[in-house]
Design a protein around this motif. Structure first.
Motif, PDB file in Angstrom:
ATOM      1  N   TRP A  73       0.835  -1.200   0.000  1.00 33.86           N
ATOM      2  CA  TRP A  73       0.000   0.000   0.000  1.00 33.86           C
ATOM      3  C   TRP A  73       0.876   1.258   0.000  1.00 33.86           C
ATOM      4  O   TRP A  73       0.655   2.181  -0.773  1.00 33.86           O
ATOM      5  CB  TRP A  73      -0.920  -0.014   1.222  1.00 33.86           C
ATOM      6  N   VAL A  74       1.884   1.269   0.872  1.00 31.88           N
ATOM      7  CA  VAL A  74       2.777   2.423   0.979  1.00 31.88           C
ATOM      8  C   VAL A  74       3.511   2.637  -0.346  1.00 31.88           C
ATOM      9  O   VAL A  74       3.565   3.759  -0.865  1.00 31.88           O
ATOM     10  CB  VAL A  74       3.766   2.248   2.150  1.00 31.88           C
ATOM     11  N   ARG A  77       0.851   3.819  -3.102  1.00 25.15           N
ATOM     12  CA  ARG A  77       0.266   5.145  -2.885  1.00 25.15           C
ATOM     13  C   ARG A  77       1.319   6.255  -2.957  1.00 25.15           C
ATOM     14  O   ARG A  77       1.010   7.368  -3.348  1.00 25.15           O
ATOM     15  CB  ARG A  77      -0.471   5.197  -1.547  1.00 25.15           C
ATOM     16  N   ARG A  78       2.560   5.959  -2.585  1.00 23.76           N
ATOM     17  CA  ARG A  78       3.627   6.969  -2.724  1.00 23.76           C
ATOM     18  C   ARG A  78       3.924   7.203  -4.202  1.00 23.76           C
ATOM     19  O   ARG A  78       4.056   8.331  -4.652  1.00 23.76           O
ATOM     20  CB  ARG A  78       4.907   6.499  -2.026  1.00 23.76           C
ATOM     21  N   LYS A  83       1.494  10.324  -1.971  1.00 27.29           N
ATOM     22  CA  LYS A  83       1.115  10.537  -0.572  1.00 27.29           C
ATOM     23  C   LYS A  83       2.339  10.645   0.329  1.00 27.29           C
ATOM     24  O   LYS A  83       3.345   9.982   0.122  1.00 27.29           O
ATOM     25  CB  LYS A  83       0.240   9.381  -0.074  1.00 27.29           C
ATOM     26  N   LYS A  85       3.930  10.611   4.462  1.00 24.10           N
ATOM     27  CA  LYS A  85       3.865   9.650   5.570  1.00 24.10           C
ATOM     28  C   LYS A  85       2.591   9.788   6.410  1.00 24.10           C
ATOM     29  O   LYS A  85       1.978   8.789   6.768  1.00 24.10           O
ATOM     30  CB  LYS A  85       5.085   9.819   6.488  1.00 24.10           C
ATOM     31  N   LEU A  88      -0.399   8.371   4.510  1.00 25.61           N
ATOM     32  CA  LEU A  88      -0.291   6.912   4.411  1.00 25.61           C
ATOM     33  C   LEU A  88      -0.622   6.245   5.739  1.00 25.61           C
ATOM     34  O   LEU A  88      -1.331   5.227   5.773  1.00 25.61           O
ATOM     35  CB  LEU A  88       1.117   6.523   3.960  1.00 25.61           C
ATOM     36  N   GLU A  91      -4.380   6.359   6.209  1.00 27.57           N
ATOM     37  CA  GLU A  91      -5.063   5.390   5.343  1.00 27.57           C
ATOM     38  C   GLU A  91      -4.938   3.976   5.893  1.00 27.57           C
ATOM     39  O   GLU A  91      -5.912   3.223   5.913  1.00 27.57           O
ATOM     40  CB  GLU A  91      -4.496   5.457   3.926  1.00 27.57           C
ATOM     41  N   LEU A 106       6.364   2.274   7.168  1.00 29.29           N
ATOM     42  CA  LEU A 106       6.785   3.646   6.861  1.00 29.29           C
ATOM     43  C   LEU A 106       8.244   3.912   7.207  1.00 29.29           C
ATOM     44  O   LEU A 106       8.753   4.997   6.931  1.00 29.29           O
ATOM     45  CB  LEU A 106       5.894   4.646   7.605  1.00 29.29           C
ATOM     46  N   ARG A 150      -2.119  15.757   0.715  1.00 29.85           N
ATOM     47  CA  ARG A 150      -1.452  14.478   0.463  1.00 29.85           C
ATOM     48  C   ARG A 150      -0.615  14.021   1.650  1.00 29.85           C
ATOM     49  O   ARG A 150       0.095  13.028   1.557  1.00 29.85           O
ATOM     50  CB  ARG A 150      -0.582  14.579  -0.783  1.00 29.85           C
TER      51      ARG A 150
END
Length: 174
Positions: A73-74, A77-78, A83, A85, A88, A91, A106, A150
């Motif tokens: 996901w990280v 989405r980055r 996005k 930290k 994220l 989320e 993270l 973001r």
């Protein structure tokens, strides 16, 4: 001494198989956290003991893994949504991921990498902006807001926008 489980009735087994099939259908669309799957099973009226058995079975074979989900996901989405930290983490929390797993996912993002991603986002937006005289405040406000939404820290966002705005003015002068 091992604890023996009471024999399950055929209706419990079929109910468990139904719950298992629901989870597999949901996982076919996209990866999901254990909490998301549990919520879907609860919404469909499956008892907690059936849900727990099904989710334990799926976790045992590796289809439900919150740590792996968080890392994917990280990364996604980055790269795709840009996005930061904070966004994220929020989320992942909303998806039911534990704080320890979020922290581990993270951990690879350092302040330099986050700033570099913010600079990329601002540069891409600035290329499409018309920069007439007197528009700097409006453009700055818009770009800082974009970064803040973001999940980027506001002071870092303001610094990045100011630096990139100066660089863009310089680039357009040449």
């Amino acid at each position: 001494m091992t604890k023996s489980c009471p024999p399950q009735s055929t209706s419990e087994v079929s109910r468990e198989e139904q719950a298992h099939n629901v989870c597999l259908r949901l996982l076919t669309v996209r990866a999901r956290t254990r909490a998301e799957l549990a919520a879907q099973l609860t919404k469909r009226g499956y008892p907690d003991d059936v849900s727990d058995r099904v989710l334990d079975r799926l976790a045992h074979v590796g289809l439900v893994d919150d740590a792996d989900f968080a890392e994917q996901w990280v990364r996604s989405r980055r790269r795709n949504a840009g996005k930061g930290k904070r966004a994220l983490a929020a989320e992942l929390r909303n998806k039911g991921v534990d704080n320890e797993v979020i922290t581990a996912a993270l951990a690879d993002i350092d302040a330099g990498a986050e700033r570099a991603r913010a600079e990329e986002l601002v540069r891409a937006k600035l290329r499409r902006e018309r920069l007439d005289d007197g528009d700097d405040i409006k453009v700055t406000r818009r770009l800082v807001g974009m970064l803040a939404r973001r999940g980027y820290h506001q002071t870092m966002a303001l610094d990045v926008v100011n630096m990139e705005l100066v660089a863009e003015h310089e680039r357009r002068r040449v």
